[in-house]
Design an enzyme around this catalytic site. Structure first.
Site, PDB file in Angstrom:
ATOM      1  N   GLU A  75      41.094  33.865 -88.890  1.00  0.00           N
ATOM      2  CA  GLU A  75      41.697  35.189 -89.115  1.00  0.00           C
ATOM      3  C   GLU A  75      42.967  35.245 -88.300  1.00  0.00           C
ATOM      4  O   GLU A  75      42.942  35.030 -87.089  1.00  0.00           O
ATOM      5  CB  GLU A  75      40.774  36.343 -88.668  1.00  0.00           C
ATOM      6  CG  GLU A  75      39.694  36.694 -89.650  1.00  0.00           C
ATOM      7  CD  GLU A  75      38.991  38.002 -89.273  1.00  0.00           C
ATOM      8  OE1 GLU A  75      39.640  38.904 -88.708  1.00  0.00           O
ATOM      9  OE2 GLU A  75      37.786  38.090 -89.546  1.00  0.00           O
ATOM     10  N   GLU A 103      33.166  36.984 -85.045  1.00  0.00           N
ATOM     11  CA  GLU A 103      33.547  37.734 -83.830  1.00  0.00           C
ATOM     12  C   GLU A 103      32.341  38.269 -83.056  1.00  0.00           C
ATOM     13  O   GLU A 103      32.329  39.422 -82.626  1.00  0.00           O
ATOM     14  CB  GLU A 103      34.487  38.898 -84.180  1.00  0.00           C
ATOM     15  CG  GLU A 103      35.795  38.432 -84.789  1.00  0.00           C
ATOM     16  CD  GLU A 103      36.875  39.514 -84.916  1.00  0.00           C
ATOM     17  OE1 GLU A 103      36.593  40.677 -84.605  1.00  0.00           O
ATOM     18  OE2 GLU A 103      37.991  39.166 -85.325  1.00  0.00           O
TER      19      GLU A 103
END
Lengths: 463, 463, 463
Positions: free
Chosen positions: C260, C141
């Site tokens: 995720e 991320e």
């Protein structure tokens, strides 16, 4: 390095572990500066791994060549080798995985008097006196995506400026070589150089050029015209330097450092298979390769006003003029033009004018059949001549605008039976410089006939 | 630091090695926050070098000042000194050669309870209790090409955002100062600030300004008009903060931290010649310098709504109000305006209106002859007045819009025989604050006559 | 990790310290790849802290979760756990505070034969044989400002290219996952992906997607339509991959790694208050959450041509299908769709066509009441069906274009009393998969009636 130069187990090894036969052959090449430790290798090299007690140095993975690096040869060994050989040390710092700080710490290690951490480390490794390394390269080929830590121009410019400033803070007397475009083929060609030079400002003493050429299509005429392309590459990089100097309104201009060049196209084995000291990219050089190497050197000579440094890559085994096999040593064809020219290198480069026939190479452009350059030494004129013709000898007449040539002092000829003729361990005298007797002097001019596919170096006495 | 403040060998040294005479003189300056460890120095400083057993701390090369740093004074010594002096600690992290992680580790070292690596390191160095350092600077002058690790605005913005986020993760209660334009002269002025503030978002509590001024052309009127230029610099930076706040539609605005300012132009010796604790850039301050320092302070006071922090650079020897020579100590002229104002600093800054003659400085713009600012304390009005005129005394009448002045409680005057008059070790009382008795009260207003080239601070009682 | 899976003090602990009850429950989920060590955590994680003698591993501050990391569980423990469970290891490198070199050193540690520094370190930690970790994530991320070391797309692209090249130099057989947009909400969505993929070129084998969904407004119909939005996210990322492949004229296209995903909206406690092994963000999952998890899985299945990897985040306690409390263990609702589908996962994903009523979710767009996907296994057809209707059962007829269904082999149903019905330690069987008997076969088609708010998985035999 580990096989060829530093080979403590060889029967030729001297007290320091260097092969005396190899060093002897290298001595004849009269090299001035020797760049270390790489090449692509340097972008993953941490200099601290290579100093201190040898038994404590780590064996690390060399990502660039997929080899092991035992670090038994490091900074201190390199400096001793330079001193033994009379070479000027030229260190390349790691701007791939290394930091500007690591680079300036290395300058401190090499060049500062004892009293601070890294200078004290050098002293405790045996050299109280600083090494006074003057030439430093700010990384290697950082414009290439194959390089460890490759970055776009703007990012390299930042990192190089940071390193340069810190390195000169550590020793203001050093000279720095910024990475220029390492090939004319990348999209970033010239724009890379402009950005880097603009951001570095006066911190860039030199900008680097690299060039590898070859004859993959078996087109000897075009291949021999490579020097036209080399001339052009030099002139383009010089234009970038002049442009940035003008834009910055500075008194300082970066000069050119042609710190990797050679013939390289036959052997592309670059994978060390995880082992140490592998014989990678050993290239067998032939006659046409030797003539092209002469072409590189003549081009440098013609541009001596801007090309201040040039380094043949490399010296032993890896794309090199000297090969070893066990205790044997082979002088390759490209050794000779280097030797013939380096022993005549002292003096001032002259502007040469060629009057004669020319031809058009398929990719490299138009060239005269005769490639030439000249140096005015002390009372002597050194002239270098390549005949690119594959089948015709060429009558050459040499004159000097304001002097008379009175005699020929020495001359050597390099030629061979065919463009692809090669020396081998089995037959090592196929391509070899021999005395050239056919130079005659008349009316203050020298005359000779150059055989096809030949290179001649001569020293003439002026009146 | 090593000569002047921390001097264990001095006859003035206290038990911790600090010179008690120097600390005593500093105490009168009532400083609130003390910034450490630099300056340009910090961009090459690794805090871990300065903690732990002193005999194990490395002596390193200080590239910024070409000096040695012995690291005998480090974080723990600094905190002890702050506590001894009642200073708020203000640490600057290294964003030149240091990483955001190194910065957040330092926050952990200083501010986290024991239980993790760096907090445990502090505990084992003698302080189980965290230091609770609230103010942290995100590097120093990163916009300047002279700075170790200098980067363009976009790159600094990234690094500062990374550091800020991690440092606040380590301790959310801290306040952070982002590097703003460190001089109004760089091409990146204002654009640097906009980019940095936009990228940092709410993580920037403050943005820094620096300013050094001087009188190299011996033009006292223009020099004394410097406060106009300082006012302008503050207002421009504030505009950048307001602009970014508006664009981001944020409730948070960065305030100004003027964390380096002083007079500095006479001595530019910045080369430590490789030695430790050198007396670099010692500036001898004269009367006009003292009046300009008063001008800085008055400008900060007038902009107290946005200038939340300001740090005189520096405190001892290096461009400083106090000089030492062996065991001697000299109070320089600039010490006095600082002392005169700092002892009257409690209260609210008032908006002041000046009605009187003005003149045009050659470079700094138009100013009133009288420079002024005021603080409303508890029942007391503190007024500061500079007379910039070189030859005319000035009659001044002071009134408050909604109150009457009933008496003068105290007043001091700083002036001297000429703009260039200077204290020296031989004659240390040339420039010195003296009681100013000539304040009269009439009809709720105060009146006095300011001598030419003078600075007055007074405390008046309101009815 | 430290409470739930690796809990040497638990009465359920096996010889390696893992809770056998938890591992047993996980085994039924048939997971293939297990990503480690994070998440946000990884961007501050240094793998070397977690190898070597446990008593020497440092307890460090975890900035991402404001916790302590004791490093008692590290690379070697993780690999042993993967082997115990039959999981494919999938390591995420730290591109927040870590360098590309640290990443490639980790590849060396895991995958190179002994003989160089880090490979030797693994051998000395007990594993002479390399671990052959094939899947590696290039950070986590990095597009999010909350991420340690967050950078803009251009900068991440550089760092990821550097890491990827070096990691593949260390082991060319590995596959790499570049960070894609981690949420559809950031302004950089899609542009981030384009820039990263363009700069990385053929080095990107996969690009990552993340997605967390929830029902904060208590709008079950819209929440159950989330799969439309997940479909769209997948198709948009695939478009980015195809666009870059086209622009680069490359034979190589990056595939999608949905590494995720989960339901997460009820518990946002992410502050570990400085302690180790905290129970953060434990989410209690209800029936509608389970149906949405089924929706994720069905979407992945429908896009199996481009989604090559998908990882439920996480497995135990933290937003997870399994909760522990002391020695107790709770199976949450979302456990069941995962189990029901994973045991039927072998085969080829089929294109499914739904003919039936649809509705418009408030934010997620139009969907059929019935969500479906299918796999053609060896002689078996696996069909998955969700009925999104809150109050109506749905008659479903299943046919295959070119085959006849001859019998039903197995079928399970997941439903419950209300959308918000939840399992708890006190009442753990509220939401649970049960056998579904109502599948009838007629004329080569299967028929069944799906209760409202239900998910069915069935295996049918083809003729």
């Amino acid at each position: 390095m580990y096989e060829g130069v530093f080979e403590p187990g060889s029967s030729h090894a001297d007290a320091d572990g260097y092969r005396s036969d190899v060093l002897e052959a290298l001595r004849h090449l009269n090299m001035t500066a020797m760049r270390y430790p790489g090449g692509n290798f340097v972008s993953g090299y941490h200099w601290q791994d290579g100093v201190g007690p040898r038994e404590k140095r780590p064996t690390v993975l060399d990502l660039a060549w997929h080899s092991k690096e035992t670090n038994q040869f490091g900074t201190d060994e390199y400096i001793r080798l330079c001193r033994k050989m009379g070479w000027l040390p030229m260190l390349a710092v790691n701007l791939g995985t290394g930091t500007p700080e690591e680079a300036s710490n290395w300058v401190e290690y090499c060049n500062r008097p004892a009293g601070t951490l890294y200078a004290d480390m050098r002293a405790s490794n045996g050299s109280e006196q600083p090494y006074a390394v003057k030439l430093w390269c700010l990384g290697n080929e950082m414009d290439g995506p194959w390089q460890l830590g490759h970055v776009p121009a703007d990012q390299y410019a930042i990192r190089a400026q940071q390193a340069a400033k810190m390195m000169k803070d550590a020793d203001p007397s050093i000279e720095l070589v910024a990475c220029g475009s390492c090939t004319i083929d990348l999209e970033s060609y010239m724009e890379w150089d402009r950005r880097v030079l603009e951001h570095m400002g006066d911190l860039a003493d030199y900008v680097s050029l690299h060039r590898y050429v070859g004859d993959p299509n078996n087109d000897t005429p075009d291949y021999l015209a490579a020097s036209a392309s080399i001339d052009r590459q030099i002139e383009e990089m010089d234009a970038a330097c002049r442009f940035v100097q003008a834009k910055r309104r500075s008194n300082k201009r970066a000069y050119l450092c042609f710190d990797e060049w050679n013939v390289w196209y036959k052997n592309h084995e670059t994978d060390g298979a995880g082992e140490a000291g592998q014989h990678l990219i050993e290239e067998a050089y032939d006659l046409e390769d030797a003539l092209v190497v002469a072409g590189f050197l003549q081009s440098f000579l013609r541009h001596a006003d801007v090309v201040k440094i040039a380094n043949l890559a490399q010296i032993v085994n890896v794309i090199a003029p000297i090969l070893t096999r066990g205790d044997e040593l082979l002088i390759q064809s490209i050794y000779y033009p280097f030797e013939m020219m380096s022993k005549r290198r002292k003096g001032d480069s002259l502007r040469v004018v060629v009057d004669g026939p020319s031809y058009e190479g398929a990719t490299n452009g138009s060239v005269h059949y005769i490639d030439t350059s000249a140096i005015l030494g002390e009372g002597a004129l050194h002239v270098f001549l390549t005949n690119r013709s594959m089948d015709e000898a060429s009558e050459v007449c040499i004159g000097v605008a304001d002097s008379a040539i009175v005699s020929s002092e020495s001359a050597e000829l390099l030629t061979g039976p065919s463009p692809r003729a090669t020396n081998s361990f089995e037959d090592s005298d196929v391509i070899k410089a021999i005395p050239f007797e056919d130079v005659s002097i008349q009316h203050g001019q020298a005359r000779c006939e150059l055989p096809p596919l030949s290179f001649v170096a001569m020293t003439l006495k002026l009146g």
